[in-house]
Design an enzyme around this catalytic site. Structure first.
Site, PDB file in Angstrom:
ATOM      1  N   ASP A 141     -18.778 -16.985   9.163  1.00  0.00           N
ATOM      2  CA  ASP A 141     -19.825 -17.328  10.118  1.00  0.00           C
ATOM      3  C   ASP A 141     -19.443 -16.821  11.504  1.00  0.00           C
ATOM      4  O   ASP A 141     -18.260 -16.646  11.818  1.00  0.00           O
ATOM      5  CB  ASP A 141     -20.017 -18.846  10.182  1.00  0.00           C
ATOM      6  CG  ASP A 141     -20.508 -19.430   8.870  1.00  0.00           C
ATOM      7  OD1 ASP A 141     -21.139 -18.688   8.100  1.00  0.00           O
ATOM      8  OD2 ASP A 141     -20.238 -20.619   8.628  1.00  0.00           O
ATOM      9  N   LYS A 142     -20.428 -16.631  12.353  1.00  0.00           N
ATOM     10  CA  LYS A 142     -20.195 -16.144  13.715  1.00  0.00           C
ATOM     11  C   LYS A 142     -19.101 -16.946  14.418  1.00  0.00           C
ATOM     12  O   LYS A 142     -18.198 -16.382  15.044  1.00  0.00           O
ATOM     13  CB  LYS A 142     -21.494 -16.219  14.517  1.00  0.00           C
ATOM     14  CG  LYS A 142     -21.330 -15.919  16.002  1.00  0.00           C
ATOM     15  CD  LYS A 142     -22.612 -16.204  16.765  1.00  0.00           C
ATOM     16  CE  LYS A 142     -22.393 -16.079  18.269  1.00  0.00           C
ATOM     17  NZ  LYS A 142     -23.592 -16.441  19.052  1.00  0.00           N
TER      18      LYS A 142
END
Length: 330
Positions: A141-142
């Site tokens: 995920d970011k």
């Protein structure tokens, strides 16, 4: 496949009944099934001069033929973004991804991604999926930091993907969670799927959830929080974040799966430490795999990013101060 490649495959008796995209991927070393399906769908690869669908079931004697074009330039532009490399050779890169860095370009993130950075760092990439681009074997995920493995060519991508599919690659994460656990270790075995109402979230109550298993161990007990080691046995989207929340100890700072109400359970001093956190405190810590070409077992470890490391240190200091106050009272 840096140059056009002639394909001429005659289907053997023991290959009959296979899908055409599956057979092409098995016969051509640097061709994934998804890329093979694209070639068949476009009519670039045909069966006896006839276009077929990727799901076409082959018969003995069928002749698959065509010319695979050289990789097209990537639609993603190279950008001079700093990379923290843990390893690099002719076949793969291992990166320590910082929090906040998006992996793939997407709507709202056309640039400034890990892929942009990799294209700048590796201008001599061969083709992956018909483009000159890096092969992202798995994703983070970011706002999750840590170890990320990248294939530099088609064969490496295919072999690494096979290791992920067979679950021979072991990944360990560090996650700071709210509260304490009653036991030193545990196992969460709950299906994970798309949330039935909020399509941007995942849920353990999805009607179409897929089997998911997460094992955890206490790494460090801290004041009103715990640093856990998560051992993923499956790789579902948001798996650790969803499982931790479902088990009652959500990740500190998780904006999706941890409500603000969790802060109310903490003392004032710990709340002051946790309130500024704006991302999930989750870090891909270690990974163990076999090199896609040599087969050699390799292990990599990424240090926690500065923000997570500082928070753990401050929580540790808060615990020490609390113990000193208790001892000082006697």
């Amino acid at each position: 496949m840096c140059h056009p490649q002639n394909v001429s495959i005659t289907v053997e008796e023991d290959e009959a009944g296979q899908r055409i995209d599956t057979l092409i991927a098995s016969r051509i070393p640097d061709c994934s099934r998804s890329f093979a399906a694209s070639l068949v769908r476009q009519g670039i690869l045909q069966v006896d001069s006839k276009s077929r669908k990727p799901g076409y079931r082959l018969r003995p004697g069928d002749h698959i033929h065509g010319i695979i074009p050289p990789p097209a330039p990537s639609s993603c532009e190279p950008e001079p973004i700093d990379l923290n490399l843990l390893h690099e050779d002719a076949d793969l890169l291992v990166v320590n991804k910082p929090p906040g860095l998006v992996v793939h370009p997407a709507p709202g993130h056309a640039g400034g991604t890990l892929v942009n950075a990799l294209l700048y760092h590796c201008p001599d990439l061969t083709g992956v999926g018909g483009e000159r681009r890096p092969g992202i074997v798995h994703r983070l995920d970011k706002d999750t930091s840590g170890v990320l493995v990248v294939a530099k060519n088609g064969p490496a991508l295919k072999r690494l993907a096979a290791q992920f599919k067979s679950r021979t690659i072991r990944k360990l994460y560090l996650g700071l969670v709210h509260g304490d656990t009653a036991t030193p270790s545990g196992r969460i075995d709950l299906p994970v799927g798309r949330h039935p109402v909020d399509r941007k979230r995942m849920s353990t109550r999805s009607p179409r959830g897929r089997a998911a298993e997460t094992r955890w161990h206490v790494h460090t007990r801290l004041p009103e929080t715990t640093l856990l080691t998560f051992d993923l046995r499956t790789g579902r989207t948001h798996q650790i974040r969803v499982h931790a929340a479902a088990a009652g100890f959500p990740l500190v700072g998780d904006p999706v799966y941890c409500g603000n109400g969790m802060l109310k359970r903490h003392s004032r001093s710990i709340t002051e430490l946790l309130r500024p956190v704006t991302r999930q405190m989750l870090h891909a810590w270690r990974i163990r795999l076999h090199h896609p070409t040599t087969g050699q077992e390799m292990a990599f470890e990424a240090a926690m990013p500065p923000d997570m490391n500082r928070l753990v240190q401050r929580l540790t200091e808060a615990g020490t101060e609390h113990q000193e106050m208790i001892h000082g009272a006697y």
